[in-house]
Motif scaffolding. Structure first.
Motif, PDB file in Angstrom:
ATOM      1  N   PHE A 102       1.681  -0.350  -4.434  1.00 32.39           N
ATOM      2  CA  PHE A 102       0.346  -0.420  -4.992  1.00 32.39           C
ATOM      3  C   PHE A 102      -0.556   0.396  -4.417  1.00 32.39           C
ATOM      4  O   PHE A 102      -0.759   0.379  -3.299  1.00 32.39           O
ATOM      5  N   GLU A 103      -1.424   1.122  -5.292  1.00 32.02           N
ATOM      6  CA  GLU A 103      -2.169   2.170  -4.870  1.00 32.02           C
ATOM      7  C   GLU A 103      -3.477   2.008  -5.231  1.00 32.02           C
ATOM      8  O   GLU A 103      -4.032   1.432  -6.438  1.00 32.02           O
TER       9      GLU A 103
ATOM     10  N   GLY B 207      -6.263   3.827  -3.514  1.00 30.59           N
ATOM     11  CA  GLY B 207      -7.337   4.913  -2.793  1.00 30.59           C
ATOM     12  C   GLY B 207      -6.600   5.924  -1.964  1.00 30.59           C
ATOM     13  O   GLY B 207      -7.202   6.866  -1.617  1.00 30.59           O
ATOM     14  N   ARG B 208      -5.321   5.764  -1.764  1.00 29.50           N
ATOM     15  CA  ARG B 208      -4.851   6.515  -0.914  1.00 29.50           C
ATOM     16  C   ARG B 208      -3.968   7.728  -1.526  1.00 29.50           C
ATOM     17  O   ARG B 208      -3.527   8.768  -0.880  1.00 29.50           O
ATOM     18  N   GLY B 209      -3.799   7.538  -2.826  1.00 32.69           N
ATOM     19  CA  GLY B 209      -3.228   8.485  -3.814  1.00 32.69           C
ATOM     20  C   GLY B 209      -1.743   8.548  -3.642  1.00 32.69           C
ATOM     21  O   GLY B 209      -0.921   8.076  -2.901  1.00 32.69           O
ATOM     22  N   GLU B 210      -1.057   9.376  -4.630  1.00 31.51           N
ATOM     23  CA  GLU B 210       0.321   9.741  -4.625  1.00 31.51           C
ATOM     24  C   GLU B 210       0.675  10.543  -3.427  1.00 31.51           C
ATOM     25  O   GLU B 210      -0.010  11.622  -3.319  1.00 31.51           O
ATOM     26  N   GLN B 211       1.753  10.446  -2.884  1.00 30.03           N
ATOM     27  CA  GLN B 211       2.208  11.057  -1.966  1.00 30.03           C
ATOM     28  C   GLN B 211       3.593  11.699  -1.895  1.00 30.03           C
ATOM     29  O   GLN B 211       4.566  11.049  -1.749  1.00 30.03           O
TER      30      GLN B 211
ATOM     31  N   ASP C 194       0.824  -1.187   0.127  1.00 30.35           N
ATOM     32  CA  ASP C 194      -0.053  -0.023   0.082  1.00 30.35           C
ATOM     33  C   ASP C 194       0.807   1.293   0.023  1.00 30.35           C
ATOM     34  O   ASP C 194       2.068   1.164   0.297  1.00 30.35           O
ATOM     35  N   VAL C 195       0.190   2.540  -0.311  1.00 32.82           N
ATOM     36  CA  VAL C 195       1.113   3.636  -0.105  1.00 32.82           C
ATOM     37  C   VAL C 195       1.495   3.921   1.381  1.00 32.82           C
ATOM     38  O   VAL C 195       0.341   4.188   2.288  1.00 32.82           O
TER      39      VAL C 195
END
Length: 372
Positions: A43-44, A46-50, A11-12
Motif C-alpha cells: 500500500f503506497e 507517499g513513499r513512491g515506487e521503489q 507501507d512500501v
C-alpha cells in the motif's frame, strides 16, 4: 520444488528507515537468500515506487491507500478500512501460494471474506488497540486524542476476530496478551528481522548520554522533554538528543542547560557516529509496543543501554539492558553507567543474546516452515 510467498505490506518497505518497514524489508532479503519467490504487494501513500525491491521480489505491486474520508468506516478501524483493494484480493486468490499479511492493517480481505485461501498468516507488529490507547494518552490535541481512543475501541473489537488465524508476533508480551484476552491459540513469537547480526559496539568509555528517535512523533517528543526536565536538569552529565524534525519548543528546551543539546535531522552516518560514541543510551518509553528499532540500534552499535519495562519487556533482550522505571532509578543508573567502562565481556554477553534470537536466516526458515 520452488517456494512462493505473497507478502502484503502496510507501507512500501524501502527505504528501511523506520521500525515497521525494517522488519518487512530484511525479512524479504532473508527469504530471497533462501530462494523463495516473493510476490510483494504494497500500500503506497507517499513513499513512491521503489526499484530496489525488484532485486529481491519476483513481482512488486502497488495499491493506493484510501486516505481521508475515503478510508473511513463506522465499523472498521481506519488503519484497516483504508487498505482495501479489489485487485489485490483477486491476485492473492489466483494461486495456491501462502500469504503473509504485514500488520493487522492489511487484513481487510480476511475480515470481509474476500480471501478464500487458508494458508495465511498475520505478522503482528503491535497489539494495536493497546498501542493506540497509549498514544491517545500522550496527544495534546483533543481531536487527535479522541481519534486515538475511537480507533483503539474499534481495533480491540477487530483484533479479537483475528484470533483463530495463524499469528506471528514481534513481541512475547503481545503473544501473552492475545492468549489471555482473546483466547488465541495459534499465535507464536517470531523475532524482528534486522539489518545486521554483528555487534559493532566499541569498548571503553564515551563522553555523553544519548537519546535518539523520530522527534516528530508525539511520544518521542514527550520522552525527550521528560528526560530534559526530570533527569538531566539535575544530573550534570552531557546529554544529547538526536532525531528527525524536533519542534521549536523542544529545541529551545534542549538549550536551557549548558550540558544538554540537540542534533536535528542527523544523516544516517551522523546518527551511527553518535550511537557508537555515546557512553549510555537512555531509552525510556511511555508506550509498550512490539520492539523498537532504536533499542536494537543501541544494542548492536552502542555501549550501555538504560531502559524501562515498557521498552524492553517481551523483547527477550532484558538481560542486555539496565532497567529503570522511575526518575530516581534513571538518575542513579545514568550516573553509574556513565562512569562504568564498557568491556569485551559486555560485548560477548550481548552477542550471545542477539545472535541467538535475531538470526534472519534461521527465522526466515521458521517462517516458511509454519506457512506450509
Amino acid at each position: 520444488m520452488d517456494k512462493h510467498l505473497h507478502i502484503v505490506s502496510f507501507d512500501v518497505p524501502y527505504p528501511a528507515d523506520y521500525g515497521g518497514v525494517v522488519d518487512v524489508f530484511y525479512k524479504i532479503k532473508a527469504l530471497h537468500q533462501l530462494g523463495v519467490h516473493i510476490h510483494l504487494h504494497c500500500f503506497e501513500y507517499g513513499r513512491g515506487e521503489q526499484p530496489e525491491l525488484e532485486k529481491y521480489c519476483t513481482e512488486v505491486h502497488y495499491y493506493p491507500r484510501q486516505e481521508g474520508h475515503k478510508g473511513f468506516s463506522l465499523q472498521l478501524p481506519y488503519i484497516v478500512a483504508s487498505r482495501n483493494d479489489e485487485e489485490l484480493w483477486k491476485r492473492l486468490n489466483a494461486d495456491e501460494h501462502p500469504v503473509l499479511f504485514e500488520g493487522v492493517h492489511c487484513t481487510y480481505g480476511i475480515s470481509n471474506g474476500a480471501i478464500s485461501k487458508k494458508n495465511i498468516a498475520i505478522r503482528l507488529h503491535n497489539t494495536e488497540f493497546e498501542y493506540y490507547k497509549q498514544l491517545g494518552k500522550w496527544e495534546s490535541s483533543l481531536v487527535r486524542k479522541a481519534y486515538m481512543n475511537h480507533e483503539s475501541r474499534l481495533l480491540k473489537r477487530y483484533e479479537e476476530k483475528l484470533k483463530d488465524h495463524l499469528i506471528l508476533s514481534l513481541s512475547k508480551d503481545d503473544c501473552t496478551t492475545y492468549r489471555k484476552l482473546f483466547k488465541a491459540t495459534n499465535i507464536h513469537y517470531l523475532p524482528a528481522f534486522i539489518p545486521t547480526s554483528m555487534v559493532t559496539s566499541k569498548t571503553g568509555k564515551g563522553n555523553f548520554i544519548l537519546y535518539h528517535g523520530n522527534l516528530s512523533v508525539a511520544e518521542n517528543e514527550k520522552t525527550a522533554t521528560w528526560l530534559l526536565e526530570k533527569i538531566f536538569r539535575d544530573l550534570d552529565i552531557p546529554f544529547v538528543i538526536a532525531g528527525k524534525n524536533p519542534s521549536d519548543k523542544l529545541v529551545e528546551l534542549s538549550h536551557k542547560w549548558p550540558h544538554t543539546c540537540i542534533v536535528a535531522n542527523p544523516s544516517e552516518t551522523e546518527l551511527n557516529d553518535l550511537i557508537q560514541k555515546a557512553q549510555v543510551h537512555i531509552l525510556p518509553s511511555f508506550t509498550q509496543s512490539g520492539i523498537k528499532l532504536k533499542l536494537l540500534n543501541a544494542l548492536f552499535k552502542g555501549r550501555h543501554v538504560l531502559a524501562n519495562d515498557a521498552m524492553i519487556n517481551g523483547t527477550g533482550l532484558e538481560n542486555a539492558c539496565q532497567k529503570a522505571n522511575n526518575t530516581t532509578e534513571f538518575k542513579y543508573h545514568a550516573f553509574r553507567l556513565f562512569h562504568k567502562e564498557f568491556t569485551d565481556d559486555d560485548i560477548q554477553i550481548r552477542e550471545g543474546l542477539l545472535q541467538e534470537q535475531f538470526n534472519n536466516k534461521k527465522n526466515a526458515m521458521v517462517l516458511m516452515r509454519v506457512l506450509q
